[in-house]
Design a protein around this motif. Sequence first.
Motif, PDB file in Angstrom:
ATOM      1  N   TYR A   1      71.698 -57.118 -89.802  1.00 48.94           N
ATOM      2  CA  TYR A   1      70.540 -56.903 -90.669  1.00 48.94           C
ATOM      3  C   TYR A   1      69.614 -58.097 -90.494  1.00 48.94           C
ATOM      4  CZ  TYR A   1      72.566 -60.377 -93.855  1.00 48.94           C
ATOM      5  OH  TYR A   1      73.079 -61.531 -94.379  1.00 48.94           O
ATOM      6  N   PHE A   2      68.489 -58.119 -91.198  1.00 48.21           N
ATOM      7  CA  PHE A   2      67.630 -59.303 -91.159  1.00 48.21           C
ATOM      8  C   PHE A   2      66.899 -59.451 -92.488  1.00 48.21           C
ATOM      9  CE2 PHE A   2      64.996 -55.859 -89.597  1.00 48.21           C
ATOM     10  CZ  PHE A   2      63.739 -56.073 -90.153  1.00 48.21           C
ATOM     11  N   THR A   3      66.493 -60.663 -92.759  1.00 45.39           N
ATOM     12  CA  THR A   3      65.705 -60.974 -93.944  1.00 45.39           C
ATOM     13  C   THR A   3      64.351 -61.509 -93.505  1.00 45.39           C
ATOM     14  OG1 THR A   3      66.613 -63.213 -94.075  1.00 45.39           O
ATOM     15  CG2 THR A   3      67.755 -61.486 -95.317  1.00 45.39           C
ATOM     16  N   VAL A   4      63.412 -61.568 -94.439  1.00 51.37           N
ATOM     17  CA  VAL A   4      62.046 -61.995 -94.125  1.00 51.37           C
ATOM     18  C   VAL A   4      61.562 -62.969 -95.193  1.00 51.37           C
ATOM     19  CG1 VAL A   4      59.652 -61.257 -93.847  1.00 51.37           C
ATOM     20  CG2 VAL A   4      61.497 -59.840 -92.951  1.00 51.37           C
ATOM     21  N   SER A   5      60.992 -64.080 -94.754  1.00 49.41           N
ATOM     22  CA  SER A   5      60.370 -65.034 -95.673  1.00 49.41           C
ATOM     23  C   SER A   5      58.951 -65.402 -95.263  1.00 49.41           C
ATOM     24  CB  SER A   5      61.219 -66.313 -95.761  1.00 49.41           C
ATOM     25  OG  SER A   5      61.300 -66.941 -94.489  1.00 49.41           O
ATOM     26  N   ASN A   6      58.600 -65.163 -94.009  1.00 49.91           N
ATOM     27  CA  ASN A   6      57.276 -65.503 -93.500  1.00 49.91           C
ATOM     28  C   ASN A   6      56.284 -64.380 -93.810  1.00 49.91           C
ATOM     29  OD1 ASN A   6      55.265 -65.216 -91.009  1.00 49.91           O
ATOM     30  ND2 ASN A   6      55.735 -67.389 -91.272  1.00 49.91           N
ATOM     31  N   ASP A   7      55.097 -64.731 -94.279  1.00 46.89           N
ATOM     32  CA  ASP A   7      54.109 -63.728 -94.700  1.00 46.89           C
ATOM     33  C   ASP A   7      53.650 -62.853 -93.538  1.00 46.89           C
ATOM     34  OD1 ASP A   7      54.252 -64.613 -97.281  1.00 46.89           O
ATOM     35  OD2 ASP A   7      52.501 -65.937 -97.136  1.00 46.89           O
ATOM     36  N   GLU A   8      53.451 -63.457 -92.365  1.00 46.93           N
ATOM     37  CA  GLU A   8      53.013 -62.678 -91.204  1.00 46.93           C
ATOM     38  C   GLU A   8      54.048 -61.633 -90.824  1.00 46.93           C
ATOM     39  OE1 GLU A   8      50.994 -64.677 -87.823  1.00 46.93           O
ATOM     40  OE2 GLU A   8      51.636 -66.489 -88.870  1.00 46.93           O
ATOM     41  N   VAL A   9      55.299 -62.070 -90.752  1.00 45.85           N
ATOM     42  CA  VAL A   9      56.368 -61.140 -90.387  1.00 45.85           C
ATOM     43  C   VAL A   9      56.544 -60.085 -91.475  1.00 45.85           C
ATOM     44  CG1 VAL A   9      58.802 -60.946 -89.772  1.00 45.85           C
ATOM     45  CG2 VAL A   9      57.496 -62.941 -89.038  1.00 45.85           C
ATOM     46  N   ALA A  10      56.356 -60.485 -92.729  1.00 46.27           N
ATOM     47  CA  ALA A  10      56.501 -59.532 -93.833  1.00 46.27           C
ATOM     48  C   ALA A  10      55.488 -58.397 -93.705  1.00 46.27           C
ATOM     49  CB  ALA A  10      56.337 -60.251 -95.165  1.00 46.27           C
ATOM     50  N   ARG A  11      54.271 -58.718 -93.273  1.00 45.95           N
ATOM     51  CA  ARG A  11      53.259 -57.664 -93.096  1.00 45.95           C
ATOM     52  C   ARG A  11      53.656 -56.711 -91.969  1.00 45.95           C
ATOM     53  NH1 ARG A  11      49.704 -62.004 -94.434  1.00 45.95           N
ATOM     54  NH2 ARG A  11      49.486 -62.594 -92.238  1.00 45.95           N
ATOM     55  N   VAL A  12      54.200 -57.257 -90.904  1.00 45.37           N
ATOM     56  CA  VAL A  12      54.643 -56.412 -89.799  1.00 45.37           C
ATOM     57  C   VAL A  12      55.799 -55.512 -90.241  1.00 45.37           C
ATOM     58  CG1 VAL A  12      55.679 -56.428 -87.502  1.00 45.37           C
ATOM     59  CG2 VAL A  12      53.857 -58.048 -88.046  1.00 45.37           C
ATOM     60  N   VAL A  13      56.763 -56.088 -90.952  1.00 49.42           N
ATOM     61  CA  VAL A  13      57.923 -55.314 -91.407  1.00 49.42           C
ATOM     62  C   VAL A  13      57.492 -54.232 -92.390  1.00 49.42           C
ATOM     63  CG1 VAL A  13      60.106 -55.458 -92.662  1.00 49.42           C
ATOM     64  CG2 VAL A  13      59.539 -57.196 -90.967  1.00 49.42           C
ATOM     65  N   SER A  14      56.487 -54.523 -93.220  1.00 48.89           N
ATOM     66  CA  SER A  14      55.975 -53.498 -94.145  1.00 48.89           C
ATOM     67  C   SER A  14      55.426 -52.304 -93.371  1.00 48.89           C
ATOM     68  CB  SER A  14      54.895 -54.096 -95.041  1.00 48.89           C
ATOM     69  OG  SER A  14      55.436 -55.085 -95.890  1.00 48.89           O
TER      70      SER A  14
ATOM     71  N   ASP B   1      81.954 -66.506-104.590  1.00 52.93           N
ATOM     72  CA  ASP B   1      80.505 -66.603-104.355  1.00 52.93           C
ATOM     73  C   ASP B   1      79.872 -65.232-104.155  1.00 52.93           C
ATOM     74  OD1 ASP B   1      80.732 -69.361-104.481  1.00 52.93           O
ATOM     75  OD2 ASP B   1      81.082 -69.532-102.325  1.00 52.93           O
ATOM     76  N   PHE B   2      80.062 -64.333-105.102  1.00 56.50           N
ATOM     77  CA  PHE B   2      79.420 -63.030-105.021  1.00 56.50           C
ATOM     78  C   PHE B   2      77.904 -63.215-105.113  1.00 56.50           C
ATOM     79  CE2 PHE B   2      83.684 -61.780-106.063  1.00 56.50           C
ATOM     80  CZ  PHE B   2      83.836 -60.552-105.439  1.00 56.50           C
ATOM     81  N   GLU B   3      77.216 -62.556-104.221  1.00 50.70           N
ATOM     82  CA  GLU B   3      75.759 -62.685-104.169  1.00 50.70           C
ATOM     83  C   GLU B   3      75.120 -61.939-105.336  1.00 50.70           C
ATOM     84  OE1 GLU B   3      73.087 -62.175-100.421  1.00 50.70           O
ATOM     85  OE2 GLU B   3      73.226 -60.241-101.416  1.00 50.70           O
ATOM     86  N   LYS B   4      74.107 -62.566-105.940  1.00 53.46           N
ATOM     87  CA  LYS B   4      73.371 -61.912-107.008  1.00 53.46           C
ATOM     88  C   LYS B   4      72.445 -60.850-106.438  1.00 53.46           C
ATOM     89  CE  LYS B   4      73.379 -65.974-110.048  1.00 53.46           C
ATOM     90  NZ  LYS B   4      72.535 -66.951-110.793  1.00 53.46           N
ATOM     91  N   GLU B   5      72.319 -59.772-107.163  1.00 53.10           N
ATOM     92  CA  GLU B   5      71.463 -58.680-106.708  1.00 53.10           C
ATOM     93  C   GLU B   5      70.004 -59.125-106.701  1.00 53.10           C
ATOM     94  OE1 GLU B   5      71.960 -54.924-108.544  1.00 53.10           O
ATOM     95  OE2 GLU B   5      74.144 -55.039-108.592  1.00 53.10           O
ATOM     96  N   GLY B   6      69.279 -58.672-105.670  1.00 57.45           N
ATOM     97  CA  GLY B   6      67.848 -58.948-105.599  1.00 57.45           C
ATOM     98  C   GLY B   6      67.493 -60.327-105.109  1.00 57.45           C
ATOM     99  N   THR B   7      68.459 -61.113-104.620  1.00 58.20           N
ATOM    100  CA  THR B   7      68.130 -62.458-104.152  1.00 58.20           C
ATOM    101  C   THR B   7      67.291 -62.416-102.882  1.00 58.20           C
ATOM    102  OG1 THR B   7      70.273 -62.482-103.042  1.00 58.20           O
ATOM    103  CG2 THR B   7      70.145 -63.547-105.197  1.00 58.20           C
ATOM    104  N   ASP B   8      67.697 -61.626-101.918  1.00 61.37           N
ATOM    105  CA  ASP B   8      66.950 -61.459-100.666  1.00 61.37           C
ATOM    106  C   ASP B   8      67.066 -60.016-100.215  1.00 61.37           C
ATOM    107  OD1 ASP B   8      65.740 -63.980 -99.645  1.00 61.37           O
ATOM    108  OD2 ASP B   8      67.805 -64.702 -99.839  1.00 61.37           O
ATOM    109  N   LYS B   9      65.947 -59.447 -99.812  1.00 64.79           N
ATOM    110  CA  LYS B   9      65.993 -58.092 -99.262  1.00 64.79           C
ATOM    111  C   LYS B   9      66.607 -58.138 -97.870  1.00 64.79           C
ATOM    112  CE  LYS B   9      62.278 -55.538-101.544  1.00 64.79           C
ATOM    113  NZ  LYS B   9      61.041 -54.743-101.324  1.00 64.79           N
ATOM    114  N   LYS B  10      67.526 -57.231 -97.628  1.00 64.24           N
ATOM    115  CA  LYS B  10      68.131 -57.107 -96.308  1.00 64.24           C
ATOM    116  C   LYS B  10      67.597 -55.831 -95.672  1.00 64.24           C
ATOM    117  CE  LYS B  10      72.408 -59.257 -97.955  1.00 64.24           C
ATOM    118  NZ  LYS B  10      71.914 -59.388 -99.357  1.00 64.24           N
TER     119      LYS B  10
END
Length: 561
Positions: free
Chosen positions: A196-209, A236-245
């Motif tokens: 899977y992958f996550t996104v934090s960069n605004d440019e990449v986020a627009r492309v992924v959208s 260390d269970f991950e909290k929901e909504g921390t990062d979109k996968k």
Amino acid sequence: MGYGPYTGTLLSQSTSSPPHAAAAGPAAGAAPNSGRSGPRAAAASSSNDPDDGAPATSKGTITRTTLLCWAGWRRPQKSEGSMRRHVDAAARNLCTAEAAKPSRLDRKSSPLSAPHLVAGKPRTMSAAAAAAAASAANVAVIGGGISGAVCASLLAARGVAVTLFDSGRGAGGRMAQRREVMEDGTELRFDHGAPYFTVSNDEVARVVSGWEARGLVAEWKAMFACFDREAGKFTDFEKEGTDKKYVGVPGMNSICKSLCLEDGVVAKFGVTIGRMDWIQDRSSWLLASLDGRDLGHFDYVVATDKNIASPRFSGLTGRPPPLDLSLLPQLSMMIQDIPVRPCFALMLAFSEPLTKVPVQGFSFNNSDYLSWAFCDSSKPGRAHVPLNSQSWVLHSTAEYASKVINNIGPRKPSADALAKVAEELLKEFQATGLNIPQPIFMKAHRWGSAFPAVAISGDDKCVWDKSMKLAICGDFCASPSVEGAVLSGMRGASKILGLVNSHYYLELEMFKAIVSLHIMVPHLQQKQSQIRVRPAQNLSLRCVKGVISILLLCWAYSYHY
């Protein structure tokens, strides 16, 4: 908690806009060595006779009066700014009209897709002119992974002719999906690369959208945790909504496959690049395959394979690396031997769900064999999964993979070697105490240079050599993640488009100057026969002729180089 071996995020934010806005009319499927056209072809095709019955001045038409006014030799009827805009529009339309015709000259032409300056203000070419000019550029992209596919797609969207080469059977690279068939004919598919992958960069986020809107990706709403091998429990269970996968739909390779099928991209799979030769007198690259086939000349090359200049290529193929680093001494230390972390992936299918595993993905602590485990069948869009069954993908540690590769060598491992790896990794998985049954399918895959250990290009996100027109892109340039690979591919496309734009600006201005002066001198010669010309004026006329000669020489030089 970590986010997986190929899903890390970028720390720095980019300041430039992504070059993914498409211009109208891309040159779909242009052949690498097809005839090209542009401002040079327009200059060669248009008449040089000032008295050839040019049409009256109108918008989009160049006449002697218009150009003389623009050059300052005749008093304009309009304001200077208006006249300059008028001449610019005329020059652009002339270039566009001629660019649509096949060139009579077998040589490179100028791109028409760049901003240029008029009276100190930025102006942008029309979409039609941009597409006509960009089609003159011819780019080879080596590698059909996410970085190469993104770069090829962005260039093709701007009208650039792109040929993509990949040694695999299809697009994807380390975002590949594996298709397997069981003995009873049941078909299984595994995302055995990036899970899977996550996104934090605004440019990449627009492309992924944009990909999400097209149905190429979807959010994987999975719960992740960490499993301590020594304690035998999840922590260390991950909290929901921390990062979109995000995952590709219906497979991780769906994104690359779709991008490689876009208009303007010619994808050639099963082709390994064996040689890259820089042809100085043509200012282009000549590519050949590993079996010696000539693949053609290209104005620009984008290499997304980290082994393009590495000794690892020799270990895998027995041949020297395609890129001769003596051509790029300033880059040799950077790209010669990029450190990597190998990995083995184990694909497993079970006849029933693993009820003792409360999460869809987890990392391992204190394990010498395993680093990650993912429930592949829990991803959205996986309709091919058999009823009541589950498929999982396990990733080994880099230390275990390195140990195995050191024992069996860098070449492709045998079926027996892979079977032994599969047995060892499954044994470690079953030793967790999670009640892991015997699988109905099991197969291992080696990623010999799966994940880069460093990012070599810093804030630039790609390695760029302007003089050689070579871009090197990939996650190893930005960050070891899908996001890093996407951003690097975007940067590579931006570098090429920027150079295309700068070449166009210079050549369009030269084109306008030559046309203006070429029309102006015969006009003065006609006046010279009617009035008495003073010696100083005669000297000025000779100077003008000298300027024309110099410009024509520069024009001829630009044809050749």
